[in-house]
Design a protein around this motif. Structure first.
Motif, PDB file in Angstrom:
ATOM      1  N   SER A   1       0.618  -1.248   0.025  1.00  0.00           N
ATOM      2  CA  SER A   1      -0.134   0.030   0.141  1.00  0.00           C
ATOM      3  C   SER A   1       1.019   1.426  -0.016  1.00  0.00           C
ATOM      4  O   SER A   1       0.331   2.436  -0.251  1.00  0.00           O
ATOM      5  CB  SER A   1      -0.841   0.135   1.239  1.00  0.00           C
ATOM      6  N   ARG A   2       2.009   1.112   0.314  1.00  0.00           N
ATOM      7  CA  ARG A   2       2.944   2.393   0.181  1.00  0.00           C
ATOM      8  C   ARG A   2       3.534   2.603  -1.162  1.00  0.00           C
ATOM      9  O   ARG A   2       3.859   3.826  -1.229  1.00  0.00           O
ATOM     10  CB  ARG A   2       4.140   1.941   1.098  1.00  0.00           C
ATOM     11  N   VAL A   3       3.229   2.176  -2.120  1.00  0.00           N
ATOM     12  CA  VAL A   3       3.422   2.204  -3.605  1.00  0.00           C
ATOM     13  C   VAL A   3       2.384   2.068  -4.467  1.00  0.00           C
ATOM     14  O   VAL A   3       1.819   1.152  -4.833  1.00  0.00           O
ATOM     15  CB  VAL A   3       4.750   1.391  -3.875  1.00  0.00           C
TER      16      VAL A   3
ATOM     17  N   PRO B   1      12.625  -2.660 -17.992  1.00  0.00           N
ATOM     18  CA  PRO B   1      13.493  -1.719 -17.066  1.00  0.00           C
ATOM     19  C   PRO B   1      12.336  -0.840 -16.420  1.00  0.00           C
ATOM     20  O   PRO B   1      12.854  -0.373 -15.055  1.00  0.00           O
ATOM     21  CB  PRO B   1      14.265  -0.897 -18.042  1.00  0.00           C
ATOM     22  N   ARG B   2      11.340  -0.573 -16.746  1.00  0.00           N
ATOM     23  CA  ARG B   2      10.220   0.065 -15.904  1.00  0.00           C
ATOM     24  C   ARG B   2       9.835  -0.375 -14.606  1.00  0.00           C
ATOM     25  O   ARG B   2       9.892   0.333 -13.463  1.00  0.00           O
ATOM     26  CB  ARG B   2       8.796   0.425 -16.933  1.00  0.00           C
ATOM     27  N   ASP B   3       9.544  -1.875 -14.891  1.00  0.00           N
ATOM     28  CA  ASP B   3       9.340  -2.629 -13.478  1.00  0.00           C
ATOM     29  C   ASP B   3      10.447  -2.733 -12.434  1.00  0.00           C
ATOM     30  O   ASP B   3      10.333  -2.672 -11.545  1.00  0.00           O
ATOM     31  CB  ASP B   3       8.736  -3.817 -13.970  1.00  0.00           C
ATOM     32  N   THR B   4      11.646  -2.690 -13.017  1.00  0.00           N
ATOM     33  CA  THR B   4      12.933  -2.895 -12.227  1.00  0.00           C
ATOM     34  C   THR B   4      12.917  -1.525 -11.638  1.00  0.00           C
ATOM     35  O   THR B   4      13.528  -1.534 -10.330  1.00  0.00           O
ATOM     36  CB  THR B   4      14.090  -3.012 -13.163  1.00  0.00           C
ATOM     37  N   ALA B   5      12.643  -0.468 -12.166  1.00  0.00           N
ATOM     38  CA  ALA B   5      12.723   0.722 -11.541  1.00  0.00           C
ATOM     39  C   ALA B   5      11.756   0.854 -10.489  1.00  0.00           C
ATOM     40  O   ALA B   5      11.999   1.437  -9.497  1.00  0.00           O
ATOM     41  CB  ALA B   5      12.627   1.845 -12.445  1.00  0.00           C
ATOM     42  N   LEU B   6      10.677   0.386 -10.526  1.00  0.00           N
ATOM     43  CA  LEU B   6       9.541   0.431  -9.661  1.00  0.00           C
ATOM     44  C   LEU B   6       9.935  -0.399  -8.377  1.00  0.00           C
ATOM     45  O   LEU B   6       9.803   0.187  -7.366  1.00  0.00           O
ATOM     46  CB  LEU B   6       8.368  -0.195 -10.303  1.00  0.00           C
ATOM     47  N   LEU B   7      10.639  -1.548  -8.581  1.00  0.00           N
ATOM     48  CA  LEU B   7      11.058  -2.098  -7.463  1.00  0.00           C
ATOM     49  C   LEU B   7      12.051  -1.531  -6.709  1.00  0.00           C
ATOM     50  O   LEU B   7      12.278  -1.641  -5.606  1.00  0.00           O
ATOM     51  CB  LEU B   7      11.598  -3.923  -7.948  1.00  0.00           C
TER      52      LEU B   7
END
Length: 261
Positions: free
Chosen positions: A95-97, A172-178
């Motif tokens: 829930s923080r993201v 790369p977008r998902d990696t940046a989200l993590l």
């Protein structure tokens, strides 16, 4: 005649006595005289109910206790990865993201800086920020620049690089989200993210976001970029609102991250 009858009576009595003695004694060395029947030792306490005797005296089998369903693992907010979940499923359950939607736009970036800090461990270079920024002991990162501490606050701005500390994703977008989620480990407890900018960069992705904690907040950004090493490199910058005058440096950082070479 009386003497004969008496003799027969004596013989019969002796025979009966001998029979009793034979019945009372063991008939061989491997046999034991039966003693009084005693109750078996009490069974260990068990949560299962005791068998119910039937009218004929034969106990009926006790039904097996029903098995409770195995609880399903649920991602715990703040955990790196809940058992049984992929990294992205754990991210979406946090829930923080918030979800990164198409409403989050690109941002205009200033010209890249010329003075650089080179990090050979990540294969990346980041801007060498001017005063009041200064280089600092890097551990546990591979390069680090910080702002001087502010009176009355334990938080201060920092710019760090390191090999990607989370699992790389296909996108790369998902990696940046993590990676952005991981940076919450370096913000006060209870921090939550709101997105400010998202865009592709050369060999990677960039995210700029606000981190809210109580009445205060920080501006932060991550740049995940493939520097040609074994895993991508991460550049992470954060500046608290007590040093808000340096928020403009975040744009300089994200525009200036580049691959060494």
């Amino acid at each position: 005649m009386r003497s004969i009858y008496r003799g027969l009576a004596v013989v019969a009595a002796v025979a009966v006595a001998a029979t009793v003695i034979v019945l009372a004694l063991p008939s061989g060395p491997d046999e034991v005289v039966a003693g009084p029947v005693t109750a078996p030792p009490a069974a260990p306490a068990s949560s299962a109910p005791a068998p119910t005797p039937t009218p004929s005296g034969t106990p009926t089998p006790t039904p097996s206790p029903s098995l409770s369903p195995i609880p399903t693992a649920v991602p715990s907010p703040g955990s790196s990865l809940a058992p049984g979940y992929t990294a992205m499923e754990a991210l979406y359950a946090d829930s923080r993201v918030p979800r990164l939607t198409g409403r989050v736009k690109r941002m205009a970036l200033p010209r890249p800086a010329k003075r650089l800090v080179k990090d050979k461990r990540t294969g990346l270079a980041v801007p060498r920020l001017g005063r009041p920024w200064k280089q600092h002991g890097a551990a546990p990162f591979t390069s680090k620049q910080v702002l001087p501490p502010t009176r009355g606050s334990k938080l201060r701005g920092m710019l760090v690089t390191c090999p990607l500390p989370i699992m790389e994703q296909k996108s790369p977008r998902d990696t940046a989200l993590l990676a952005a989620r991981w940076t919450l480990n370096h913000h006060p407890k209870g921090s939550k993210i709101s997105w400010l900018a998202s865009q592709r960069v050369k060999t990677g992705w960039m995210l700029v976001y606000r981190v809210k904690y109580g009445k205060h907040s920080s501006r932060a950004a991550v740049v995940v970029m493939d520097g040609g090493m074994g895993k991508p490199g991460l550049a992470f910058v954060t500046v608290p609102d007590s040093q808000r005058k340096r928020w403009r440096d975040i744009g300089r950082v994200v525009s200036g991250v580049r691959v060494l070479g």
